[in-house]
Write a protein that holds these residues in place. Sequence first.
Motif, short mmCIF file in Angstrom:
data_model
loop_
_atom_site.label_atom_id
_atom_site.label_comp_id
_atom_site.label_asym_id
_atom_site.label_seq_id
_atom_site.Cartn_x
_atom_site.Cartn_y
_atom_site.Cartn_z
N ALA A 112 38.07 91.57 8.42
CA ALA A 112 38.41 90.21 8.85
C ALA A 112 38.60 90.12 10.36
O ALA A 112 38.69 89.02 10.91
CB ALA A 112 39.66 89.73 8.13
N PHE A 113 38.64 91.27 11.04
CA PHE A 113 38.77 91.27 12.50
C PHE A 113 37.41 91.20 13.20
O PHE A 113 37.30 90.69 14.30
CB PHE A 113 39.50 92.53 12.98
N TYR A 114 36.38 91.75 12.56
CA TYR A 114 35.09 91.93 13.23
C TYR A 114 34.39 90.59 13.46
O TYR A 114 34.02 89.89 12.51
CB TYR A 114 34.19 92.85 12.41
N GLY A 115 34.22 90.23 14.73
CA GLY A 115 33.48 89.02 15.08
C GLY A 115 34.17 87.72 14.70
O GLY A 115 33.50 86.69 14.58
N THR A 116 35.50 87.75 14.49
CA THR A 116 36.23 86.53 14.12
C THR A 116 37.34 86.25 15.15
O THR A 116 37.56 87.03 16.07
CB THR A 116 36.89 86.66 12.74
N LYS A 117 38.06 85.18 14.92
CA LYS A 117 39.17 84.82 15.80
C LYS A 117 40.52 85.33 15.27
O LYS A 117 41.57 84.90 15.75
CB LYS A 117 39.22 83.31 16.00
N LEU A 118 40.50 86.25 14.30
CA LEU A 118 41.74 86.71 13.70
C LEU A 118 42.70 87.31 14.72
O LEU A 118 43.90 87.01 14.71
CB LEU A 118 41.45 87.71 12.58
N ASP A 119 42.22 88.16 15.58
CA ASP A 119 43.09 88.79 16.58
C ASP A 119 43.77 87.73 17.44
O ASP A 119 44.97 87.80 17.71
CB ASP A 119 42.26 89.75 17.44
N LEU A 120 43.01 86.73 17.86
CA LEU A 120 43.56 85.64 18.67
C LEU A 120 44.64 84.88 17.90
O LEU A 120 45.72 84.59 18.42
CB LEU A 120 42.43 84.68 19.07
N LEU A 121 44.38 84.57 16.63
CA LEU A 121 45.36 83.86 15.80
C LEU A 121 46.65 84.67 15.66
O LEU A 121 47.75 84.11 15.77
CB LEU A 121 44.78 83.57 14.42
N LEU A 122 46.53 85.95 15.39
CA LEU A 122 47.72 86.78 15.22
C LEU A 122 48.53 86.86 16.50
O LEU A 122 49.77 86.87 16.47
CB LEU A 122 47.33 88.17 14.74
N ARG A 123 47.85 86.87 17.65
CA ARG A 123 48.57 86.83 18.93
C ARG A 123 49.29 85.50 19.11
O ARG A 123 50.41 85.45 19.60
CB ARG A 123 47.63 87.12 20.09
N GLN A 124 48.65 84.40 18.70
CA GLN A 124 49.28 83.09 18.79
C GLN A 124 50.52 83.00 17.90
O GLN A 124 51.49 82.33 18.25
CB GLN A 124 48.27 81.99 18.41
N PHE A 125 50.48 83.67 16.75
CA PHE A 125 51.65 83.71 15.86
C PHE A 125 52.67 84.76 16.30
O PHE A 125 53.71 84.91 15.66
CB PHE A 125 51.22 84.01 14.42
N ASP A 126 52.36 85.53 17.35
CA ASP A 126 53.21 86.61 17.83
C ASP A 126 53.53 87.61 16.71
O ASP A 126 54.64 88.11 16.59
CB ASP A 126 54.51 86.06 18.45
N ALA A 127 52.53 87.88 15.90
CA ALA A 127 52.71 88.74 14.73
C ALA A 127 52.78 90.21 15.12
O ALA A 127 52.10 90.65 16.06
CB ALA A 127 51.58 88.53 13.74
N GLU A 128 53.59 90.96 14.38
CA GLU A 128 53.58 92.42 14.51
C GLU A 128 53.58 93.08 13.14
O GLU A 128 53.43 94.28 13.02
CB GLU A 128 54.75 92.91 15.37
N HIS A 129 53.70 92.26 12.09
CA HIS A 129 53.73 92.76 10.71
C HIS A 129 52.81 91.89 9.86
O HIS A 129 52.91 90.66 9.90
CB HIS A 129 55.17 92.71 10.19
N LEU A 130 51.93 92.52 9.08
CA LEU A 130 51.03 91.79 8.20
C LEU A 130 51.29 92.18 6.76
O LEU A 130 51.36 93.36 6.42
CB LEU A 130 49.57 92.12 8.53
N ILE A 131 51.43 91.17 5.91
CA ILE A 131 51.45 91.37 4.47
C ILE A 131 50.02 91.11 4.00
O ILE A 131 49.51 90.01 4.15
CB ILE A 131 52.44 90.42 3.78
N VAL A 132 49.38 92.14 3.46
CA VAL A 132 47.95 92.06 3.16
C VAL A 132 47.72 92.15 1.66
O VAL A 132 48.30 92.99 0.97
CB VAL A 132 47.18 93.19 3.88
N LEU A 133 46.84 91.27 1.18
CA LEU A 133 46.43 91.27 -0.22
C LEU A 133 45.00 90.76 -0.28
O LEU A 133 44.50 90.20 0.69
CB LEU A 133 47.37 90.40 -1.07
N GLY A 134 44.31 90.99 -1.41
CA GLY A 134 42.97 90.46 -1.53
C GLY A 134 42.00 91.39 -2.21
O GLY A 134 42.39 92.29 -2.94
#
Length: 197
Positions: free
Chosen positions: A109-131
């Motif tokens: 989900a990081f490759y070629g997407t805006k995910l990294d930018l979004l996580l920086r905007q949310f000031d995230a340091e912890h991800l709960i991942v499922l899927g």
Amino acid sequence: MQISVDRTVVLAVDLQGENSAGGVWQVEDYETVLANAAKTLDAARAAGIPVIYSRHVLDPDGHDAQRYEARDAKGRPLASRSDRPDVAIRDEVRPEPGDVVIDKQRFSAFYGTKLDLLLRQFDAEHLIVLGCWTEACLETTVWDAIWRDFRITLVRDACGSFNRFAHQVAMLDMANWLYGGQIGDADEVVKGLSGEP
């Protein structure tokens, strides 16, 4: 299980219709995966945690598909095409107002997407991942998150793959390298999100 809601984001990977029974990317016991994902997402929203979804979506003609991806006689990808209704996120876990949906063309989900930018905007340091597709889309996303120094909580029973063995091997593989992270079942994560021991 300790879960801080501060600087935390939920990342729901590819909970799409094509993972359903009879779908192109069928996930074993998908209804259970969806039920556990739904309760985790509900608890996260109740705790005020942002939710980001990824979807694997390709151009109908396959212009953005992997070069050697399987195709039909017309050269179109066999799965994840934007012109197919099963590319949508399943209703049981559908995004709600305020959630973010990103489309991707590769496993992570990081490759070629805006995910990294979004996580920086949310000031995230912890991800709960499922899927879905624990050993493919989910695992590559987790590795890319680890390389970016995120802490990870994996919701084991809100993840799935084509069979239980592939899922378990991928979970074990990730468990060995989740420095500062943890793996739990949906019920444990829901308790953690609500502040219960």
